[in-house]
Design a protein around this motif. Structure first.
Motif, mmCIF file in Angstrom:
data_model
loop_
_atom_site.group_PDB
_atom_site.id
_atom_site.type_symbol
_atom_site.label_atom_id
_atom_site.label_comp_id
_atom_site.label_asym_id
_atom_site.label_seq_id
_atom_site.Cartn_x
_atom_site.Cartn_y
_atom_site.Cartn_z
ATOM 1 N N VAL A 170 3.328 -88.605 49.263
ATOM 2 C CA VAL A 170 4.110 -89.352 48.274
ATOM 3 C C VAL A 170 5.159 -90.203 48.991
ATOM 4 C CG1 VAL A 170 5.605 -89.207 46.243
ATOM 5 C CG2 VAL A 170 3.797 -87.511 46.578
ATOM 6 N N PHE A 171 5.100 -91.517 48.759
ATOM 7 C CA PHE A 171 6.074 -92.459 49.320
ATOM 8 C C PHE A 171 7.056 -92.866 48.213
ATOM 9 C CE2 PHE A 171 2.215 -92.726 51.757
ATOM 10 C CZ PHE A 171 2.660 -92.777 53.074
ATOM 11 N N THR A 172 8.202 -93.385 48.633
ATOM 12 C CA THR A 172 9.192 -93.885 47.666
ATOM 13 C C THR A 172 9.502 -95.329 48.020
ATOM 14 O OG1 THR A 172 10.120 -91.672 47.479
ATOM 15 C CG2 THR A 172 11.481 -93.477 46.672
ATOM 16 N N SER A 173 9.443 -96.216 47.033
ATOM 17 C CA SER A 173 9.654 -97.640 47.327
ATOM 18 C C SER A 173 11.110 -97.880 47.744
ATOM 19 C CB SER A 173 9.281 -98.507 46.118
ATOM 20 O OG SER A 173 10.097 -98.199 45.017
ATOM 21 N N ASP A 174 11.315 -98.887 48.627
ATOM 22 C CA ASP A 174 12.664 -99.174 49.117
ATOM 23 C C ASP A 174 13.436 -100.026 48.099
ATOM 24 O OD1 ASP A 174 11.833 -101.805 49.411
ATOM 25 O OD2 ASP A 174 11.614 -101.702 51.588
#
Ligand SMILES: [Fe+2]
Length: 289
Positions: A170-174
């Motif tokens: 799971v990535f988190t947008s900047d």
């Protein structure tokens, strides 16, 4: 009604609802009865054929486990999952596509630019894009849950050689709504074909193949979660996906980059890249909740 016959059975069925039946449930059941009874009459279904249909559903239930939901797969190959997606989509937002059976909950959080493939060998791909709303504004802090096949064409839950979290993260947008990671090109694969769905595909002369893809679930507070997949534009199964998941806006070009130009700023890589690598961009547009 005492004298139920093939002409009045649907009307009789509908007369059995109580007055306080939920209106939406009544609408759905009315349509279901009309179509199901109409289908039985239209196809002139025999006792043997109906028994076969019920046996197929029974087998579907028996083979279903927490890791393998054959009902989801049956819905997928019948085109029902995709039809529900299509009827519930907003043309201004990114198309949704089938979830499939291989998503896992609580995938590990990953840093932007992380090497998603870890130690696995394969054709290296850099993936990047932006999460936006339907007015084009970036969405910072969006959750981007990604999963795909390993280079052997298997998801982690199908493969004893893989850690359960392999190719799940799971990535988190900047702050500009952007995301990026390094991976390997996913593989074409077949849906499980050793059960009732496989038998159905075989009996109707259909293959079980899916074009290669990377799965996404993108979510952010105040927005409708997007469940979708991204396909490369040169995949041989793009026009014959057995679960009908391909949409035009989900097909991307994998740009070929010359060997020796990696590392690219912002992307991590375990090991070295001695050959050409690939790069694609995929922006996801979310509907407001
Ligand atoms: Fe998949």
């Amino acid at each position: 009604m005492r004298s139920v016959n093939s002409d009045n059975i649907t009307e009789t069925f509908l007369s059995y609802f109580s007055e306080d039946t939920d209106p939406r449930l009544k609408e759905i059941m009315t349509s279901l009865a009309n179509h199901l009874h109409g289908f039985i009459k239209d196809a002139k279904i025999t006792h043997d054929e109906w028994q076969q249909a019920l046996a197929l559903l029974q087998w579907t239930g028996e083979i279903t486990t927490p890791e393998r939901n054959e009902f989801v797969l049956l819905s997928d190959v019948l085109g029902v999952s995709s039809l529900v997606d299509m009827l519930n989509s907003n043309p201004k937002a990114t198309s949704s596509s089938v979830l499939g059976p291989f998503h896992i909950n609580n995938s590990p959080p990953m840093k932007l630019g992380a090497d998603f493939k870890r130690h696995y060998e394969g054709e290296v791909v850099l993936v990047e894009g932006c999460i936006k709303d339907i007015d084009g504004n970036p969405i910072p802090g969006a959750s981007i849950d990604i999963w795909q096949t390993a280079p052997n064409g298997k998801y982690s839950s199908q493969d004893e050689e893989q850690d359960i979290n392999s190719f799940h993260g799971v990535f988190t947008s900047d702050e500009e709504g952007k995301y990026r990671f390094t991976t390997v090109k996913p593989c074409v694969y077949t849906v499980p074909s050793d059960g009732p769905v496989g038998k159905l595909l075989d009996a109707t002369g259909r293959h079980p193949w899916r074009p290669s893809h990377i799965h996404y679930i993108v979510s952010a507070p105040g927005f409708k979660s997007l469940v979708t997949e991204v396909f490369p534009d040169d995949d041989p199964y793009l026009d014959q996906d057995t679960v009908f998941g391909v949409r035009e806006d989900l097909v991307v070009g994998y740009e070929r980059k010359a060997a020796g130009t990696f590392p690219v700023e912002g992307f991590e890589l375990s090991g070295a890249v001695h050959e050409d690598y690939l790069r694609f961009y995929f922006d996801a547009t979310l509907n407001k909740a």
